[in-house]
Design a protein around this motif. Structure first.
Motif, mmCIF file in Angstrom:
data_model
loop_
_atom_site.group_PDB
_atom_site.id
_atom_site.type_symbol
_atom_site.label_atom_id
_atom_site.label_comp_id
_atom_site.label_asym_id
_atom_site.label_seq_id
_atom_site.Cartn_x
_atom_site.Cartn_y
_atom_site.Cartn_z
ATOM 1 N N HIS A 232 7.261 30.240 17.408
ATOM 2 C CA HIS A 232 6.179 30.917 18.126
ATOM 3 C C HIS A 232 4.994 29.975 18.312
ATOM 4 N N ALA A 233 4.631 29.241 17.262
ATOM 5 C CA ALA A 233 3.515 28.300 17.330
ATOM 6 C C ALA A 233 3.809 27.177 18.326
ATOM 7 N N LEU A 234 5.054 26.741 18.356
ATOM 8 C CA LEU A 234 5.459 25.667 19.272
ATOM 9 C C LEU A 234 5.391 26.118 20.724
ATOM 10 N N THR A 235 5.911 27.300 21.013
ATOM 11 C CA THR A 235 5.891 27.799 22.399
ATOM 12 C C THR A 235 4.451 28.008 22.873
ATOM 13 N N GLU A 236 3.579 28.401 21.951
ATOM 14 C CA GLU A 236 2.155 28.549 22.277
ATOM 15 C C GLU A 236 1.554 27.187 22.618
ATOM 16 N N ALA A 237 1.913 26.172 21.845
ATOM 17 C CA ALA A 237 1.387 24.817 22.067
ATOM 18 C C ALA A 237 1.895 24.230 23.386
ATOM 19 N N ALA A 238 3.134 24.558 23.733
ATOM 20 C CA ALA A 238 3.755 23.992 24.936
ATOM 21 C C ALA A 238 3.340 24.729 26.210
ATOM 22 N N LEU B 8 12.428 15.416 39.129
ATOM 23 C CA LEU B 8 13.054 15.867 37.879
ATOM 24 C C LEU B 8 12.288 15.344 36.670
ATOM 25 N N ILE B 9 12.144 16.191 35.669
ATOM 26 C CA ILE B 9 11.557 15.737 34.412
ATOM 27 C C ILE B 9 12.604 14.881 33.702
ATOM 28 N N ARG B 10 12.212 13.676 33.323
ATOM 29 C CA ARG B 10 13.145 12.719 32.717
ATOM 30 C C ARG B 10 13.465 13.109 31.269
ATOM 31 N N PRO B 11 14.711 12.900 30.846
ATOM 32 C CA PRO B 11 15.092 13.164 29.452
ATOM 33 C C PRO B 11 14.213 12.435 28.440
ATOM 34 N N ASN B 12 13.925 11.156 28.703
ATOM 35 C CA ASN B 12 13.092 10.394 27.770
ATOM 36 C C ASN B 12 11.663 10.931 27.707
ATOM 37 N N PHE B 13 11.186 11.472 28.823
ATOM 38 C CA PHE B 13 9.853 12.081 28.847
ATOM 39 C C PHE B 13 9.811 13.265 27.886
ATOM 40 N N PHE C 140 7.552 15.518 23.410
ATOM 41 C CA PHE C 140 7.780 16.541 22.386
ATOM 42 C C PHE C 140 7.170 16.064 21.067
ATOM 43 N N ASP C 141 7.403 14.815 20.743
ATOM 44 C CA ASP C 141 6.843 14.238 19.522
ATOM 45 C C ASP C 141 5.315 14.217 19.586
ATOM 46 N N LEU D 227 3.448 16.269 21.315
ATOM 47 C CA LEU D 227 2.986 17.656 21.224
ATOM 48 C C LEU D 227 2.897 18.116 19.769
ATOM 49 N N LEU D 228 3.914 17.771 18.981
ATOM 50 C CA LEU D 228 3.927 18.160 17.569
ATOM 51 C C LEU D 228 2.769 17.510 16.819
ATOM 52 N N THR D 229 2.517 16.238 17.139
ATOM 53 C CA THR D 229 1.421 15.521 16.486
ATOM 54 C C THR D 229 0.074 16.129 16.866
ATOM 55 N N LYS D 230 -0.114 16.411 18.137
ATOM 56 C CA LYS D 230 -1.381 16.943 18.638
ATOM 57 C C LYS D 230 -1.749 18.267 17.967
ATOM 58 N N TYR D 231 -0.761 19.140 17.759
ATOM 59 C CA TYR D 231 -1.036 20.465 17.205
ATOM 60 C C TYR D 231 -0.706 20.581 15.713
ATOM 61 N N GLY D 232 -0.404 19.451 15.097
ATOM 62 C CA GLY D 232 -0.163 19.450 13.655
ATOM 63 C C GLY D 232 1.055 20.252 13.231
ATOM 64 N N LEU D 233 2.069 20.260 14.084
ATOM 65 C CA LEU D 233 3.294 21.004 13.782
ATOM 66 C C LEU D 233 4.299 20.110 13.052
ATOM 67 N N LYS D 234 5.195 20.737 12.312
ATOM 68 C CA LYS D 234 6.208 19.985 11.571
ATOM 69 C C LYS D 234 7.054 19.151 12.533
#
Length: 251
Positions: free
Chosen positions: A94-100, A213-218, A223-224, A226-233
């Motif tokens: 839930h926290a991740l979907t909110e961040a994204a 198209l959104i690139r796979p590497n993007f 994603f990494d 995003l996790l850092t920005k919002y302090g997610l695991k």
């Protein structure tokens, strides 16, 4: 293929060229030294891929009588890592979907979390594969990435990982709502960008503001971020697939 080609051209060939080791002079100890050197910078699983390339090439060299035997047969290949995937709880999802929300990763995160789709399957989802009347969507395309002339380009394919990868899933209300919003965004961007908007990927769900198209590497890199920005695991994007499976088992 592109991945193997990169290993050969950028890692394997330069090493043996640098050490001036000719094919007819190659010994098992030379290969062992190469593997040991690589293990200083990459994981055992990567070196196992190097070994597979080398073994195959030398096997062919034996077949056409360039060398009498395959030195790679005498080498102990590294032991494979026992990888343990991480996963998110329902609260973390839930926290991740909110961040994204509102980012380019919004739809990819949603699809991976709710359906356990692979990255390639998320990016390969087409509007023509979604039936809004029957409330279903079919997973039958994938998008991967390969290096061509020094640049990474997306590659669309209808050849899935295995037979069971082609599947039809129920379109749940929460996802349907976000997909319809995405469709509206794409239509708006197409009007705004006019001739600058890419028309090559009109049938794809996961595109950027310019219709590309959104690139796979993007996805992996951001994603990494995003996790850092919002302090997610920190987990891998693919671990959302594990998270989905874990939550379904719990329920």
């Amino acid at each position: 293929y592109a991945s193997y080609q990169g290993m050969v051209e950028h890692i394997i060939v330069p090493y043996f060229r640098k050490h001036s080791i000719k094919l007819v002079e190659l010994k098992a100890t030379d290969l062992q030294d190469f593997y040991a050197k690589q293990l200083e910078r990459v994981k055992p699983n990567t070196v196992i891929h190097y070994h597979a390339n080398i073994h195959k090439a030398l096997k062919y060299a034996v077949k056409i009588d360039l060398i009498p035997s395959n030195p790679a047969d005498k080498v102990e290949r590294p032991k494979k890592d026992d990888f343990k995937g991480s996963y998110y709880t329902a609260e973390e999802i839930h926290a991740l979907t909110e961040a994204a929300y509102g980012t380019k990763l919004e739809i990819p995160v949603l699809l991976a979390s709710f359906y356990g789709l692979r990255r390639s399957e998320v990016l390969g989802l087409k509007w023509s594969s979604i039936d809004f009347e029957r409330k279903s969507m079919t997973i039958n395309h994938k998008v991967t990435e390969q290096r061509v002339n020094g640049k990474y380009v997306p590659v669309v394919s209808d050849v899935m990982k295995n037979k069971t990868s082609c599947r039809t899933l129920p379109l749940i209300p929460a996802v349907e709502e976000e997909l319809l919003k995405q469709k509206e965004k794409q239509q708006l961007y197409r009007k705004l960008f006019k001739k600058s908007y890419s028309t090559e990927y009109l049938d794809f769900v996961c595109t950027d503001q310019e219709g590309k198209l959104i690139r796979p590497n993007f996805v992996t890199e951001h994603f990494d971020w995003l996790l850092t920005k919002y302090g997610l695991k920190h987990i891998r994007f693919h671990d959302l697939r594990h998270s989905c499976a874990s939550l379904m088992v719990m329920n």
